[in-house]
Write a protein that holds these residues in place. Sequence first.
Motif, short mmCIF file in Angstrom:
data_model
loop_
_atom_site.label_atom_id
_atom_site.label_comp_id
_atom_site.label_asym_id
_atom_site.label_seq_id
_atom_site.Cartn_x
_atom_site.Cartn_y
_atom_site.Cartn_z
N MET A 1 0.99 -0.99 -0.04
CA MET A 1 -0.21 -0.31 -0.53
C MET A 1 0.98 1.07 0.11
N HIS A 2 0.69 2.28 -0.73
CA HIS A 2 1.24 3.85 -0.43
C HIS A 2 1.02 4.21 0.17
N VAL A 3 0.39 3.96 1.24
CA VAL A 3 -0.44 4.73 2.64
C VAL A 3 0.06 3.80 3.95
N PRO A 4 1.75 4.11 3.99
CA PRO A 4 2.28 3.52 4.82
C PRO A 4 1.25 2.91 6.74
N THR A 5 0.58 4.58 7.23
CA THR A 5 0.32 3.86 8.20
C THR A 5 -1.37 3.19 8.03
N LEU A 6 -1.90 3.70 7.22
CA LEU A 6 -3.02 2.28 6.83
C LEU A 6 -2.86 0.89 6.36
N ALA A 7 -1.66 0.79 5.56
CA ALA A 7 -0.69 -0.63 5.87
C ALA A 7 -0.78 -1.40 6.68
#
Length: 142
Positions: A1-7
């Motif tokens: 994912m390109h949103v590390p916190t979400l990943a």
Amino acid sequence: MHVPTLADRVAALEDYFRFNAALPALDRELVIMATAREMAARYPWARHEARGREVGTRTEAIEAVRINGALEQLTARERLLVEIVRALLRTRALPAELYERALAELGRQQLIETVALAGHYSLIGMVVNAFDVAPPDNSPTF
């Protein structure tokens, strides 16, 4: 994912199911495959068909889910797990009779985990479908 916190958050839930859940690996993989099939999510299907086979998911169960078919050839527990997923994703609810059977068979914790796992893999299905993530290495899907 390109949103590390979400990943990271998604991975934390994955870790719960893999390392802390009461739901056995065999059940978990069948729930994931049933959810992937309902979501038409080919990438998680391919990954979890392989994983399901590793943990001993019966070929008859995999094929029934793959073809989105009847469940008569499944064991009572397999059938219950697939019925839960199908009901949740097709009607957004568990009918009272199915809820009572599920609670009696799975107990409260495993039922909650089954519902949460279907919800989690619905998220995964939406993400891979939205961003057209292909199955790895031309893996078979459905």
